[in-house]
Design a protein around this motif. Structure first.
Motif, PDB file in Angstrom:
ATOM      1  N   GLU A  33      31.941  52.269  28.742  1.00 27.39           N
ATOM      2  CA  GLU A  33      30.869  52.572  29.692  1.00 27.39           C
ATOM      3  C   GLU A  33      30.915  51.628  30.885  1.00 27.39           C
ATOM      4  O   GLU A  33      30.660  52.041  32.035  1.00 27.39           O
ATOM      5  CB  GLU A  33      29.509  52.467  28.991  1.00 27.39           C
ATOM      6  CG  GLU A  33      28.339  52.972  29.817  1.00 27.39           C
ATOM      7  CD  GLU A  33      28.462  54.449  30.198  1.00 27.39           C
ATOM      8  OE1 GLU A  33      28.040  54.799  31.323  1.00 27.39           O
ATOM      9  OE2 GLU A  33      28.986  55.236  29.379  1.00 27.39           O
ATOM     10  N   TYR A  34      31.246  50.386  30.653  1.00 27.77           N
ATOM     11  CA  TYR A  34      31.377  49.404  31.734  1.00 27.77           C
ATOM     12  C   TYR A  34      32.462  49.841  32.723  1.00 27.77           C
ATOM     13  O   TYR A  34      32.276  49.754  33.949  1.00 27.77           O
ATOM     14  CB  TYR A  34      31.722  48.043  31.127  1.00 27.77           C
ATOM     15  CG  TYR A  34      32.004  46.949  32.133  1.00 27.77           C
ATOM     16  CD1 TYR A  34      30.964  46.250  32.759  1.00 27.77           C
ATOM     17  CD2 TYR A  34      33.313  46.583  32.452  1.00 27.77           C
ATOM     18  CE1 TYR A  34      31.229  45.233  33.668  1.00 27.77           C
ATOM     19  CE2 TYR A  34      33.592  45.573  33.360  1.00 27.77           C
ATOM     20  CZ  TYR A  34      32.548  44.902  33.960  1.00 27.77           C
ATOM     21  OH  TYR A  34      32.805  43.894  34.863  1.00 27.77           O
ATOM     22  N   LEU A  35      33.576  50.352  32.205  1.00 28.40           N
ATOM     23  CA  LEU A  35      34.654  50.828  33.073  1.00 28.40           C
ATOM     24  C   LEU A  35      34.245  52.098  33.810  1.00 28.40           C
ATOM     25  O   LEU A  35      34.562  52.274  34.989  1.00 28.40           O
ATOM     26  CB  LEU A  35      35.913  51.082  32.245  1.00 28.40           C
ATOM     27  CG  LEU A  35      36.571  49.849  31.618  1.00 28.40           C
ATOM     28  CD1 LEU A  35      37.651  50.258  30.638  1.00 28.40           C
ATOM     29  CD2 LEU A  35      37.146  48.932  32.699  1.00 28.40           C
ATOM     30  N   ILE A  36      33.542  52.983  33.119  1.00 24.34           N
ATOM     31  CA  ILE A  36      33.073  54.223  33.749  1.00 24.34           C
ATOM     32  C   ILE A  36      32.148  53.906  34.918  1.00 24.34           C
ATOM     33  O   ILE A  36      32.205  54.553  35.967  1.00 24.34           O
ATOM     34  CB  ILE A  36      32.348  55.108  32.717  1.00 24.34           C
ATOM     35  CG1 ILE A  36      33.345  55.668  31.690  1.00 24.34           C
ATOM     36  CG2 ILE A  36      31.600  56.258  33.403  1.00 24.34           C
ATOM     37  CD1 ILE A  36      32.702  56.412  30.552  1.00 24.34           C
ATOM     38  N   GLN A  37      31.313  52.885  34.739  1.00 29.11           N
ATOM     39  CA  GLN A  37      30.362  52.500  35.785  1.00 29.11           C
ATOM     40  C   GLN A  37      30.950  51.513  36.787  1.00 29.11           C
ATOM     41  O   GLN A  37      30.213  50.918  37.587  1.00 29.11           O
ATOM     42  CB  GLN A  37      29.098  51.902  35.135  1.00 29.11           C
ATOM     43  CG  GLN A  37      28.366  52.843  34.201  1.00 29.11           C
ATOM     44  CD  GLN A  37      28.042  54.176  34.849  1.00 29.11           C
ATOM     45  OE1 GLN A  37      27.722  54.236  36.049  1.00 29.11           O
ATOM     46  NE2 GLN A  37      28.102  55.254  34.067  1.00 29.11           N
ATOM     47  N   ASN A  38      32.280  51.339  36.716  1.00 21.55           N
ATOM     48  CA  ASN A  38      32.985  50.497  37.685  1.00 21.55           C
ATOM     49  C   ASN A  38      32.414  49.077  37.731  1.00 21.55           C
ATOM     50  O   ASN A  38      32.303  48.463  38.794  1.00 21.55           O
ATOM     51  CB  ASN A  38      32.942  51.137  39.074  1.00 21.55           C
ATOM     52  CG  ASN A  38      33.991  50.565  40.012  1.00 21.55           C
ATOM     53  OD1 ASN A  38      35.044  50.112  39.572  1.00 21.55           O
ATOM     54  ND2 ASN A  38      33.692  50.562  41.301  1.00 21.55           N
ATOM     55  N   GLY A  39      32.044  48.578  36.555  1.00 20.95           N
ATOM     56  CA  GLY A  39      31.579  47.201  36.463  1.00 20.95           C
ATOM     57  C   GLY A  39      30.121  46.985  36.825  1.00 20.95           C
ATOM     58  O   GLY A  39      29.663  45.834  36.898  1.00 20.95           O
ATOM     59  N   ASN A  40      29.377  48.050  37.041  1.00 25.93           N
ATOM     60  CA  ASN A  40      27.953  47.923  37.369  1.00 25.93           C
ATOM     61  C   ASN A  40      27.162  47.620  36.093  1.00 25.93           C
ATOM     62  O   ASN A  40      26.957  48.501  35.253  1.00 25.93           O
ATOM     63  CB  ASN A  40      27.460  49.227  38.010  1.00 25.93           C
ATOM     64  CG  ASN A  40      26.033  49.131  38.516  1.00 25.93           C
ATOM     65  OD1 ASN A  40      25.162  48.562  37.865  1.00 25.93           O
ATOM     66  ND2 ASN A  40      25.793  49.698  39.689  1.00 25.93           N
ATOM     67  N   ASP A  60      39.721  42.208  37.347  1.00 29.87           N
ATOM     68  CA  ASP A  60      41.042  42.461  37.916  1.00 29.87           C
ATOM     69  C   ASP A  60      41.329  43.960  37.892  1.00 29.87           C
ATOM     70  O   ASP A  60      41.225  44.610  36.848  1.00 29.87           O
ATOM     71  CB  ASP A  60      42.091  41.691  37.106  1.00 29.87           C
ATOM     72  CG  ASP A  60      43.472  41.772  37.752  1.00 29.87           C
ATOM     73  OD1 ASP A  60      44.023  42.892  37.803  1.00 29.87           O
ATOM     74  OD2 ASP A  60      43.989  40.731  38.172  1.00 29.87           O
ATOM     75  N   PHE A  61      41.715  44.517  39.038  1.00 27.61           N
ATOM     76  CA  PHE A  61      41.968  45.957  39.138  1.00 27.61           C
ATOM     77  C   PHE A  61      43.044  46.408  38.163  1.00 27.61           C
ATOM     78  O   PHE A  61      42.917  47.446  37.510  1.00 27.61           O
ATOM     79  CB  PHE A  61      42.383  46.326  40.572  1.00 27.61           C
ATOM     80  CG  PHE A  61      42.965  47.709  40.683  1.00 27.61           C
ATOM     81  CD1 PHE A  61      42.143  48.833  40.688  1.00 27.61           C
ATOM     82  CD2 PHE A  61      44.341  47.897  40.761  1.00 27.61           C
ATOM     83  CE1 PHE A  61      42.679  50.117  40.770  1.00 27.61           C
ATOM     84  CE2 PHE A  61      44.884  49.172  40.842  1.00 27.61           C
ATOM     85  CZ  PHE A  61      44.053  50.269  40.851  1.00 27.61           C
ATOM     86  N   ILE A  62      44.133  45.658  38.055  1.00 31.37           N
ATOM     87  CA  ILE A  62      45.247  46.054  37.185  1.00 31.37           C
ATOM     88  C   ILE A  62      44.799  46.071  35.725  1.00 31.37           C
ATOM     89  O   ILE A  62      45.159  46.973  34.963  1.00 31.37           O
ATOM     90  CB  ILE A  62      46.444  45.104  37.384  1.00 31.37           C
ATOM     91  CG1 ILE A  62      47.005  45.275  38.797  1.00 31.37           C
ATOM     92  CG2 ILE A  62      47.533  45.377  36.335  1.00 31.37           C
ATOM     93  CD1 ILE A  62      48.146  44.342  39.137  1.00 31.37           C
ATOM     94  N   VAL A  63      43.986  45.095  35.337  1.00 31.07           N
ATOM     95  CA  VAL A  63      43.468  45.054  33.961  1.00 31.07           C
ATOM     96  C   VAL A  63      42.590  46.273  33.704  1.00 31.07           C
ATOM     97  O   VAL A  63      42.712  46.935  32.670  1.00 31.07           O
ATOM     98  CB  VAL A  63      42.682  43.751  33.719  1.00 31.07           C
ATOM     99  CG1 VAL A  63      41.968  43.803  32.360  1.00 31.07           C
ATOM    100  CG2 VAL A  63      43.616  42.544  33.765  1.00 31.07           C
ATOM    101  N   ARG A  64      41.708  46.579  34.638  1.00 26.56           N
ATOM    102  CA  ARG A  64      40.838  47.753  34.469  1.00 26.56           C
ATOM    103  C   ARG A  64      41.652  49.042  34.396  1.00 26.56           C
ATOM    104  O   ARG A  64      41.361  49.920  33.580  1.00 26.56           O
ATOM    105  CB  ARG A  64      39.842  47.846  35.633  1.00 26.56           C
ATOM    106  CG  ARG A  64      38.748  46.799  35.595  1.00 26.56           C
ATOM    107  CD  ARG A  64      37.650  47.190  36.564  1.00 26.56           C
ATOM    108  NE  ARG A  64      36.677  46.134  36.726  1.00 26.56           N
ATOM    109  CZ  ARG A  64      35.565  46.252  37.426  1.00 26.56           C
ATOM    110  NH1 ARG A  64      35.293  47.401  38.022  1.00 26.56           N
ATOM    111  NH2 ARG A  64      34.718  45.248  37.533  1.00 26.56           N
ATOM    112  N   ARG A  65      42.654  49.144  35.249  1.00 27.62           N
ATOM    113  CA  ARG A  65      43.509  50.333  35.230  1.00 27.62           C
ATOM    114  C   ARG A  65      44.173  50.501  33.867  1.00 27.62           C
ATOM    115  O   ARG A  65      44.199  51.593  33.289  1.00 27.62           O
ATOM    116  CB  ARG A  65      44.574  50.207  36.313  1.00 27.62           C
ATOM    117  CG  ARG A  65      45.563  51.364  36.376  1.00 27.62           C
ATOM    118  CD  ARG A  65      46.841  50.938  37.068  1.00 27.62           C
ATOM    119  NE  ARG A  65      47.530  49.890  36.317  1.00 27.62           N
ATOM    120  CZ  ARG A  65      48.520  49.139  36.807  1.00 27.62           C
ATOM    121  NH1 ARG A  65      48.920  49.329  38.058  1.00 27.62           N
ATOM    122  NH2 ARG A  65      49.101  48.220  36.061  1.00 27.62           N
TER     123      ARG A  65
END
Length: 252
Positions: A193-200, A232-237
């Motif tokens: 859910e954290y990733l879906i909400q882009n860290g919000n 980190d963008f790469i980690v999230r990806r």
């Protein structure tokens, strides 16, 4: 294949799409209609015939379909893309009508991508079937979807040996899975859910129905367990890709 179409009076130069109707119980625990899976598919097929026979007769087209264990699949065709997409819309309307007749089931309709090579028709059946499985598993919103609309899940379809993806999944998510299994800590659900909400953080806590302090505690645990920098963008990806693999290849 060309000879088969020629014998049926269908030009191999047509445009094709595979449409797959499938069902699942709205509430499997109630088991309103006892019987085999095949009984359910036969019931769906009979209901479909009330509408599809008239549709294809009106269009002057042959009704090409098969009834298998999981679905009723139609091969639809037309001389041009516009006419083919018009048939697609007609089938969507038919699916909607079935909702009132089979209200104890969820009726799904999935489509392949558009095909302009008869040798690719078998792959079209596979595309429609793969898309149907995503709908059944609630991995896509709604009840109607085309293969071209499934986004990153297309990558999973094109990978033949999916087991080769397990090390990637495990590298990013297995330790969290083990903790969840032992302590029911819901870390995987929280991270997704954290990733879906882009860290919000605020929206993540709201969607999970937990206090922000609880969310912060979980996120601290996730960072400690994975030793990853979640900003980190790469980690999230890579984590998002790991979850895509998890959707198709869940932990046992």
């Amino acid at each position: 294949v060309n000879q088969l179409f020629y014998g049926a009076g269908i030009s191999p130069n047509c445009y094709f799409i595979v449409a797959s109707f499938s069902v699942s119980d709205c509430n499997p625990q109630l088991n309103k209609h006892a019987g085999t899976r095949l009984d359910t598919i036969v019931r769906l097929s009979r209901c479909l015939q009330k509408y599809t026979c008239a549709l294809f007769e009106e269009l002057g087209l042959k009704e090409l379909y098969r009834v298998i264990y999981d679905s009723v699949d139609y091969l639809i065709y037309a001389d041009n893309e516009e006419d083919l997409l018009s048939i697609v819309e007609d089938l969507k309307k038919i699916r909607k009508r079935l909702d009132s007749q089979l209200d104890d089931y969820n009726i799904y309709l999935s489509f392949s991508s558009m095909i302009h090579d008869v040798m690719s028709i078998l792959n079209g059946f596979n595309e429609a079937s793969f898309t149907a499985k995503l709908l059944h598993n609630k991995l896509l919103p709604g009840t109607v979807k085309s293969f071209s609309e499934i986004g990153s899940y297309q990558m999973m379809f094109y990978i033949e040996d999916k087991k080769k993806l397990l090390p990637f999944r495990d590298r990013y998510l297995k330790e969290l899975y083990k903790v969840d299994l032992e302590y029911s800590s819901q870390l995987l659900e929280t991270l997704r859910e954290y990733l879906i909400q882009n860290g919000n953080m605020l929206q993540t806590a709201k969607n999970l129905f937990i206090h922000r302090n609880t969310l912060q505690y979980r996120m601290d645990r996730i960072k400690a367990i994975t030793n990853m920098e979640l900003n980190d963008f790469i980690v999230r990806r890579d984590l998002i890709n790991a979850f895509i693999i998890l959707d198709i290849l869940p932990f046992p």
